[in-house]
Scaffold this motif. Structure first.
Motif, PDB file in Angstrom:
ATOM      1  N   PHE A 283     -26.588 -45.969 -66.819  1.00 48.51           N
ATOM      2  CA  PHE A 283     -25.154 -45.775 -67.155  1.00 48.51           C
ATOM      3  C   PHE A 283     -24.718 -44.177 -66.751  1.00 48.51           C
ATOM      4  O   PHE A 283     -24.625 -43.842 -65.656  1.00 48.51           O
ATOM      5  CB  PHE A 283     -24.923 -45.815 -68.730  1.00 48.51           C
ATOM      6  CG  PHE A 283     -25.165 -47.379 -69.092  1.00 48.51           C
ATOM      7  CD1 PHE A 283     -24.480 -48.294 -68.759  1.00 48.51           C
ATOM      8  CD2 PHE A 283     -26.444 -47.708 -69.750  1.00 48.51           C
ATOM      9  CE1 PHE A 283     -24.610 -49.625 -69.020  1.00 48.51           C
ATOM     10  CE2 PHE A 283     -26.884 -48.970 -70.211  1.00 48.51           C
ATOM     11  CZ  PHE A 283     -26.001 -49.812 -69.938  1.00 48.51           C
ATOM     12  N   GLY A 284     -24.594 -43.412 -67.718  1.00 48.68           N
ATOM     13  CA  GLY A 284     -24.384 -41.835 -67.497  1.00 48.68           C
ATOM     14  C   GLY A 284     -25.605 -41.265 -66.848  1.00 48.68           C
ATOM     15  O   GLY A 284     -26.443 -41.840 -67.149  1.00 48.68           O
ATOM     16  N   ILE A 285     -25.521 -40.066 -66.399  1.00 58.27           N
ATOM     17  CA  ILE A 285     -26.484 -39.435 -65.525  1.00 58.27           C
ATOM     18  C   ILE A 285     -27.069 -38.629 -66.926  1.00 58.27           C
ATOM     19  O   ILE A 285     -26.515 -37.357 -67.186  1.00 58.27           O
ATOM     20  CB  ILE A 285     -26.012 -38.645 -64.531  1.00 58.27           C
ATOM     21  CG1 ILE A 285     -25.462 -39.342 -63.522  1.00 58.27           C
ATOM     22  CG2 ILE A 285     -27.229 -37.904 -64.122  1.00 58.27           C
ATOM     23  CD1 ILE A 285     -25.183 -38.685 -62.133  1.00 58.27           C
ATOM     24  N   ASN A 294     -22.028 -41.544 -60.919  1.00 57.28           N
ATOM     25  CA  ASN A 294     -23.083 -42.857 -60.732  1.00 57.28           C
ATOM     26  C   ASN A 294     -22.133 -43.888 -61.006  1.00 57.28           C
ATOM     27  O   ASN A 294     -22.145 -44.739 -61.724  1.00 57.28           O
ATOM     28  CB  ASN A 294     -23.934 -42.581 -61.917  1.00 57.28           C
ATOM     29  CG  ASN A 294     -25.214 -43.675 -61.927  1.00 57.28           C
ATOM     30  OD1 ASN A 294     -25.686 -43.790 -61.055  1.00 57.28           O
ATOM     31  ND2 ASN A 294     -25.346 -44.348 -63.091  1.00 57.28           N
ATOM     32  N   MET A 295     -21.463 -44.067 -59.953  1.00 48.26           N
ATOM     33  CA  MET A 295     -20.416 -45.061 -59.722  1.00 48.26           C
ATOM     34  C   MET A 295     -20.763 -46.272 -59.225  1.00 48.26           C
ATOM     35  O   MET A 295     -19.751 -47.326 -58.918  1.00 48.26           O
ATOM     36  CB  MET A 295     -19.188 -44.489 -59.231  1.00 48.26           C
ATOM     37  CG  MET A 295     -18.708 -43.334 -59.808  1.00 48.26           C
ATOM     38  SD  MET A 295     -18.286 -43.400 -61.603  1.00 48.26           S
ATOM     39  CE  MET A 295     -16.745 -44.237 -61.245  1.00 48.26           C
ATOM     40  N   GLU A 296     -21.836 -46.608 -58.734  1.00 48.75           N
ATOM     41  CA  GLU A 296     -22.299 -47.706 -58.097  1.00 48.75           C
ATOM     42  C   GLU A 296     -23.618 -48.186 -57.920  1.00 48.75           C
ATOM     43  O   GLU A 296     -24.680 -47.172 -58.554  1.00 48.75           O
ATOM     44  CB  GLU A 296     -21.853 -47.962 -56.537  1.00 48.75           C
ATOM     45  CG  GLU A 296     -22.151 -46.890 -55.581  1.00 48.75           C
ATOM     46  CD  GLU A 296     -21.755 -46.671 -54.385  1.00 48.75           C
ATOM     47  OE1 GLU A 296     -21.723 -47.841 -53.671  1.00 48.75           O
ATOM     48  OE2 GLU A 296     -21.670 -45.614 -53.519  1.00 48.75           O
ATOM     49  N   SER A 297     -24.192 -49.310 -57.791  1.00 45.80           N
ATOM     50  CA  SER A 297     -25.726 -49.541 -57.648  1.00 45.80           C
ATOM     51  C   SER A 297     -26.076 -49.193 -56.026  1.00 45.80           C
ATOM     52  O   SER A 297     -25.446 -48.759 -55.368  1.00 45.80           O
ATOM     53  CB  SER A 297     -25.917 -51.320 -57.606  1.00 45.80           C
ATOM     54  OG  SER A 297     -25.246 -51.635 -58.845  1.00 45.80           O
ATOM     55  N   VAL A 298     -27.529 -48.735 -56.164  1.00 42.40           N
ATOM     56  CA  VAL A 298     -28.215 -48.013 -55.246  1.00 42.40           C
ATOM     57  C   VAL A 298     -28.263 -49.463 -53.993  1.00 42.40           C
ATOM     58  O   VAL A 298     -28.566 -50.497 -54.461  1.00 42.40           O
ATOM     59  CB  VAL A 298     -29.640 -47.905 -55.650  1.00 42.40           C
ATOM     60  CG1 VAL A 298     -30.579 -47.502 -54.148  1.00 42.40           C
ATOM     61  CG2 VAL A 298     -29.679 -46.604 -56.254  1.00 42.40           C
ATOM     62  N   ALA A 299     -27.665 -49.046 -52.854  1.00 40.72           N
ATOM     63  CA  ALA A 299     -27.786 -50.100 -51.659  1.00 40.72           C
ATOM     64  C   ALA A 299     -29.055 -49.893 -51.063  1.00 40.72           C
ATOM     65  O   ALA A 299     -29.073 -48.972 -50.131  1.00 40.72           O
ATOM     66  CB  ALA A 299     -26.530 -49.902 -51.084  1.00 40.72           C
ATOM     67  N   HIS A 324     -25.586 -42.857 -47.758  1.00 36.82           N
ATOM     68  CA  HIS A 324     -25.129 -44.240 -47.761  1.00 36.82           C
ATOM     69  C   HIS A 324     -24.442 -44.572 -48.822  1.00 36.82           C
ATOM     70  O   HIS A 324     -23.321 -45.382 -48.735  1.00 36.82           O
ATOM     71  CB  HIS A 324     -26.404 -44.860 -47.716  1.00 36.82           C
ATOM     72  CG  HIS A 324     -26.396 -46.396 -47.475  1.00 36.82           C
ATOM     73  ND1 HIS A 324     -25.727 -46.914 -46.322  1.00 36.82           N
ATOM     74  CD2 HIS A 324     -26.773 -47.352 -48.291  1.00 36.82           C
ATOM     75  CE1 HIS A 324     -25.895 -48.303 -46.346  1.00 36.82           C
ATOM     76  NE2 HIS A 324     -26.423 -48.577 -47.328  1.00 36.82           N
ATOM     77  N   ASN A 325     -24.837 -44.263 -49.988  1.00 36.99           N
ATOM     78  CA  ASN A 325     -23.922 -44.839 -51.232  1.00 36.99           C
ATOM     79  C   ASN A 325     -23.111 -43.439 -51.391  1.00 36.99           C
ATOM     80  O   ASN A 325     -23.369 -42.527 -51.907  1.00 36.99           O
ATOM     81  CB  ASN A 325     -24.832 -44.897 -52.394  1.00 36.99           C
ATOM     82  CG  ASN A 325     -25.508 -46.184 -52.431  1.00 36.99           C
ATOM     83  OD1 ASN A 325     -26.719 -46.279 -52.341  1.00 36.99           O
ATOM     84  ND2 ASN A 325     -24.731 -47.275 -52.752  1.00 36.99           N
ATOM     85  N   HIS A 326     -21.842 -43.850 -51.214  1.00 43.50           N
ATOM     86  CA  HIS A 326     -20.652 -42.742 -51.502  1.00 43.50           C
ATOM     87  C   HIS A 326     -20.504 -42.155 -53.026  1.00 43.50           C
ATOM     88  O   HIS A 326     -19.939 -41.438 -53.340  1.00 43.50           O
ATOM     89  CB  HIS A 326     -19.303 -43.168 -50.923  1.00 43.50           C
ATOM     90  CG  HIS A 326     -19.633 -43.633 -49.250  1.00 43.50           C
ATOM     91  ND1 HIS A 326     -18.487 -43.879 -48.595  1.00 43.50           N
ATOM     92  CD2 HIS A 326     -20.562 -43.304 -48.463  1.00 43.50           C
ATOM     93  CE1 HIS A 326     -18.799 -44.103 -47.260  1.00 43.50           C
ATOM     94  NE2 HIS A 326     -20.136 -43.738 -47.177  1.00 43.50           N
ATOM     95  N   GLY A 327     -20.709 -43.272 -53.804  1.00 43.45           N
ATOM     96  CA  GLY A 327     -20.435 -43.016 -55.302  1.00 43.45           C
ATOM     97  C   GLY A 327     -21.632 -42.714 -56.012  1.00 43.45           C
ATOM     98  O   GLY A 327     -21.625 -42.829 -57.334  1.00 43.45           O
ATOM     99  N   LEU A 328     -22.685 -42.177 -55.314  1.00 46.03           N
ATOM    100  CA  LEU A 328     -23.609 -41.503 -56.100  1.00 46.03           C
ATOM    101  C   LEU A 328     -24.155 -40.273 -55.715  1.00 46.03           C
ATOM    102  O   LEU A 328     -24.154 -39.767 -54.578  1.00 46.03           O
ATOM    103  CB  LEU A 328     -24.848 -42.288 -55.921  1.00 46.03           C
ATOM    104  CG  LEU A 328     -24.772 -43.908 -56.330  1.00 46.03           C
ATOM    105  CD1 LEU A 328     -26.072 -44.732 -56.038  1.00 46.03           C
ATOM    106  CD2 LEU A 328     -24.709 -43.863 -57.976  1.00 46.03           C
TER     107      LEU A 328
END
Length: 387
Positions: A283-285, A294-299, A324-328
């Motif tokens: 959830f939160g960091i 931490n707005m998305e799952s790991v791709a 790669h993950n813009h939201g992390l």
């Protein structure tokens, strides 16, 4: 496009250039200077020499996505804004080195085989300041062109303007939708004096950006302070994976230049490994992780072929950095090393989170690796000691 002349290009694969990173501004906002001289090393690794009495600072630019939606009004504006972000980071932090961490361009949006022109735009902030840089490929850098469905109805295909530099072997202007491959992109980049990037071993192709750099002591160029490893995590023209061949190359290279694991090692690639899923905050960091979004799952990569098993068993490996993950943008410990994201730097690509860059700083004695994130608005956060 004319075929690559490998008899001409191959000699470029093996020069070992020793850079001394200097500073004419004592870390103020003016342009830094870089002095070049050639040398050979027994380990056959290109070197970057630290400045005397100063830590070695690197800026990571991730997911710039230059050239996205070039036929629209807003697409080129994204590139202008991305350039402003990079200029701000370089002015505020004055790094000694820049790493382009993949997805430098969005090739699947490019209507003509001119990807190298966008690539040159993306690296221009570092190049214009005389700051050396290195790059790895991401999944969008040589992705196949995707035909927009709206092109098949009014108003149809937008006007296509081929660049004057796009000429065929016969001298006639060429304009096609075939895109620009990894080898062509790398051929263009390494023509610039400031580029530390490399084709990597031919037996690993189509995986191209696999190479290692040595950060050297200011007192002794033969004394390594750290090794920087760069790996092509695929995607685009072939599956998103670090292959077993790359794993074996890493193992042999590391055993050759750092057999006793005495020298710290830092690793860079674009698409996160599956290990990132293991440590990802739910959830939160929360501690021990450090970050702000931490707005998305790991791709993650499509499959794990052994790179993480190798790295976790090398005591010298301190951290891995991906994009790669813009939201992390978090860093989390994974066994004896750290798994870190950069920060989405470019206005291209998905997500409207504020832009910034991850900064790394190496101190020689005693060795330390610290990191923080600087935002476009000047705010600094997520400071963490990684070693």
């Amino acid at each position: 496009m004319c075929p690559i002349q490998w008899m001409t290009v191959l000699p470029l694969l093996f020069p070992f250039i020793f850079f001394t990173v200097g500073s004419s501004h004592h870390r103020n906002h003016q342009a830094s200077t870089v002095r070049f001289r050639s040398t050979l090393t027994t380990a056959a690794v290109r070197q970057i020499r630290m400045r005397a009495g100063a830590p070695f600072k690197m800026a990571l630019f991730a997911d710039l996505h230059f050239g996205e939606a070039a036929s629209t009004e807003w697409g080129p504006l994204q590139d202008v804004n991305s350039t402003k972000v990079m200029n701000t980071m370089l002015d505020d932090e004055a790094p000694d080195f820049v790493i382009y961490l993949g997805d430098v361009i969005t090739a699947n949006n490019m209507m003509i085989a001119n990807a190298s022109l966008y690539w040159d735009q993306a690296i221009s902030p570092a190049r214009n300041r005389g700051i050396p840089w290195a790059s790895v490929f991401g999944n969008h850098d040589d992705a196949a062109f995707e035909w927009p469905l709206e092109w098949f109805s009014p108003p149809g295909i937008p006007p296509i303007h081929c660049p004057q530099t796009a000429t065929s072997c016969s001298g006639e202007e060429e304009c096609s939708f075939k895109g620009t491959g990894r080898l062509e992109l790398m051929t263009n980049e390494i023509k610039h004096n400031g580029s530390f990037s490399s084709y990597g071993p031919r037996n690993l192709w189509p995986s191209v950006s696999n190479y290692v750099l040595q950060v050297s002591s200011p007192d002794d160029p033969q004394s390594p302070v750290a090794f920087l490893y760069f790996l092509d995590s695929g995607g685009g023209s072939y599956p998103g994976v670090i292959s077993s061949g790359q794993v074996e190359w890493f193992r042999q290279k590391a055993e050759g230049i750092n057999p006793d694991s005495r020298v710290p090692e830092i690793v860079f690639w674009h698409i996160p490994s599956t290990a990132y899923k293991v440590v990802a905050p739910k959830f939160g960091i929360q501690k021990p992780c450090v970050g702000s979004i931490n707005m998305e799952s790991v791709a993650a990569q499509e499959v794990e072929t052994g790179i993480m098993d190798l790295l976790v068993n090398r005591t010298s490996v301190k951290a891995i950095f991906v994009g790669h993950n813009h939201g992390l943008d978090w860093c989390c410990p994974y066994r004896k090393l750290w798994l870190c994201y950069a920060r989405h730097t470019g206005y291209g690509g998905y997500g409207d989170w504020p832009k910034g860059a991850r900064i790394l700083e190496i101190t020689q004695t005693p060795f330390s690796l610290q990191s923080w994130i600087r935002m476009e608005d000047g705010h600094v956060h997520s400071k963490v000691i990684l070693s």
